[in-house]
Scaffold this motif. Structure first.
Motif, PDB file in Angstrom:
ATOM      1  N   GLY A   1       0.834  -1.188   0.000  1.00 47.72           N
ATOM      2  CA  GLY A   1       0.000   0.000   0.000  1.00 47.72           C
ATOM      3  C   GLY A   1       0.872   1.242   0.000  1.00 47.72           C
ATOM      4  O   GLY A   1       2.102   1.161   0.038  1.00 47.72           O
TER       5      GLY A   1
ATOM      6  N   TRP B   1      -8.462  13.936   3.573  1.00 51.60           N
ATOM      7  CA  TRP B   1      -7.290  13.312   2.952  1.00 51.60           C
ATOM      8  C   TRP B   1      -7.718  12.207   1.995  1.00 51.60           C
ATOM      9  O   TRP B   1      -7.184  12.092   0.884  1.00 51.60           O
ATOM     10  CB  TRP B   1      -6.373  12.727   4.030  1.00 51.60           C
ATOM     11  N   MET B   2      -8.689  11.398   2.408  1.00 52.68           N
ATOM     12  CA  MET B   2      -9.190  10.327   1.535  1.00 52.68           C
ATOM     13  C   MET B   2      -9.733  10.899   0.240  1.00 52.68           C
ATOM     14  O   MET B   2      -9.363  10.473  -0.856  1.00 52.68           O
ATOM     15  CB  MET B   2     -10.295   9.535   2.240  1.00 52.68           C
TER      16      MET B   2
ATOM     17  N   ASN C   1      -7.894  10.558  -3.429  1.00 50.54           N
ATOM     18  CA  ASN C   1      -8.663   9.826  -4.448  1.00 50.54           C
ATOM     19  C   ASN C   1      -8.855  10.679  -5.693  1.00 50.54           C
ATOM     20  O   ASN C   1      -8.667  10.211  -6.823  1.00 50.54           O
ATOM     21  CB  ASN C   1     -10.028   9.404  -3.892  1.00 50.54           C
TER      22      ASN C   1
ATOM     23  N   LYS D   1     -11.509   3.550  -6.332  1.00 50.47           N
ATOM     24  CA  LYS D   1     -10.894   4.504  -5.418  1.00 50.47           C
ATOM     25  C   LYS D   1     -10.642   3.829  -4.083  1.00 50.47           C
ATOM     26  O   LYS D   1     -11.169   2.752  -3.795  1.00 50.47           O
ATOM     27  CB  LYS D   1     -11.786   5.737  -5.241  1.00 50.47           C
ATOM     28  N   PHE D   2      -9.822   4.460  -3.266  1.00 48.16           N
ATOM     29  CA  PHE D   2      -9.507   3.914  -1.953  1.00 48.16           C
ATOM     30  C   PHE D   2     -10.722   4.084  -1.045  1.00 48.16           C
ATOM     31  O   PHE D   2     -11.108   5.198  -0.703  1.00 48.16           O
ATOM     32  CB  PHE D   2      -8.297   4.621  -1.349  1.00 48.16           C
ATOM     33  N   GLU D   3     -11.340   2.956  -0.684  1.00 43.61           N
ATOM     34  CA  GLU D   3     -12.540   2.982   0.156  1.00 43.61           C
ATOM     35  C   GLU D   3     -12.204   2.753   1.634  1.00 43.61           C
ATOM     36  O   GLU D   3     -12.873   3.273   2.506  1.00 43.61           O
ATOM     37  CB  GLU D   3     -13.524   1.888  -0.292  1.00 43.61           C
ATOM     38  N   ASN D   4     -11.198   1.925   1.887  1.00 43.70           N
ATOM     39  CA  ASN D   4     -10.814   1.585   3.262  1.00 43.70           C
ATOM     40  C   ASN D   4      -9.382   2.013   3.510  1.00 43.70           C
ATOM     41  O   ASN D   4      -8.456   1.439   2.950  1.00 43.70           O
ATOM     42  CB  ASN D   4     -10.931   0.076   3.509  1.00 43.70           C
ATOM     43  N   VAL D   5      -9.204   3.039   4.309  1.00 43.45           N
ATOM     44  CA  VAL D   5      -7.861   3.471   4.662  1.00 43.45           C
ATOM     45  C   VAL D   5      -7.646   3.236   6.156  1.00 43.45           C
ATOM     46  O   VAL D   5      -8.599   3.092   6.917  1.00 43.45           O
ATOM     47  CB  VAL D   5      -7.617   4.962   4.321  1.00 43.45           C
TER      48      VAL D   5
ATOM     49  N   ILE E   1      -1.356   7.819   7.112  1.00 41.61           N
ATOM     50  CA  ILE E   1      -2.496   7.123   6.507  1.00 41.61           C
ATOM     51  C   ILE E   1      -1.976   6.062   5.545  1.00 41.61           C
ATOM     52  O   ILE E   1      -1.102   6.320   4.713  1.00 41.61           O
ATOM     53  CB  ILE E   1      -3.415   8.089   5.734  1.00 41.61           C
TER      54      ILE E   1
ATOM     55  N   TYR F   1      -3.000   3.689   2.491  1.00 38.95           N
ATOM     56  CA  TYR F   1      -3.944   3.435   1.403  1.00 38.95           C
ATOM     57  C   TYR F   1      -3.602   2.057   0.826  1.00 38.95           C
ATOM     58  O   TYR F   1      -2.641   1.916   0.062  1.00 38.95           O
ATOM     59  CB  TYR F   1      -3.802   4.496   0.306  1.00 38.95           C
TER      60      TYR F   1
END
Length: 199
Positions: free
Chosen positions: A19, A32-33, A37, A51-55, A66, A68
């Motif tokens: 990641g 930030w998410m 994204n 896209k990044f759903e779970n960080v 964070i 990703y």
């Protein structure tokens, strides 16, 4: 979208995963998410509308970071690698594997993870050799040491074991069997007699 809070120990157990870690992420994590994204989508790094759903968020040396994870997203890794280098002064971006190896001392293997669990001392030698009595004492010892989950797991394994000897070995995986009465002369007899017993 989901934001997970993890520990450095959790990171060290992510062997085999990869990641992007961004360091120094102050403020709202959701911003930030959303921001990363959008940025990575605009630059053609995030593909196929993924896209990044779970960080995951963690702290290290007072810095909010964070993670990703690359699971469940389609990426142009080459472009991401270039972006990471170009944006390093802003985000201090690094790969999960590099971060764990360079800052946390490497990933924890299954063997190391088991060895890390300190087994509490439990005076079983010299006690009534009934397996359920021994199991009860060991379970109580684990619970006293804040290991209720291990106690439950041990009980489940012992009650489904095939022999007295196997049950004793299982108990020995969870507690350090000690001699509370200073009388261990008959311990070999207990083992020999019990090998043929079934629970």
């Amino acid at each position: 979208m989901k934001i997970n809070s993890i520990t450095l120990s959790d990171l060290r157990r992510m062997n085999g995963k990869e990641g992007l870690i961004l360091q120094g992420c102050g403020g709202e994590i959701k911003e930030w998410m959303d921001g990363i994204n959008k940025m990575l989508t605009d630059k053609g790094i995030l593909l196929d509308n993924t896209k990044f759903e779970n960080v995951s968020v963690f702290q290290n040396d007072g810095v909010t970071c964070i993670l990703y994870p690359f699971e469940d997203v389609h990426l142009d890794i080459g472009k991401l690698a270039m972006w990471r280098l170009q944006s390093y002064t802003a985000f201090a971006g690094t790969w999960l594997s590099d971060y764990v190896e360079n800052k946390l001392g490497g990933f924890i293997t299954d063997e190391q993870s088991k060895a890390e669990k300190v087994k509490p001392d439990c005076a079983l030698i010299g006690q009534d050799g009934n397996i359920f009595n021994l199991l009860g004492i060991a379970s109580h010892t684990l619970k006293q040491n804040g290991m209720a989950d291990e106690a439950k797991e041990m009980c489940s394994r012992v009650t489904s074991s095939e022999s007295y000897c196997e049950a004793l070995n299982i108990i020995g995986e969870y507690v350090n069997i000690t001699d509370g009465s200073e009388q261990s002369d008959d311990i070999d007899e207990d083992f020999n007699e019990g090998q043929a017993m079934k629970l």
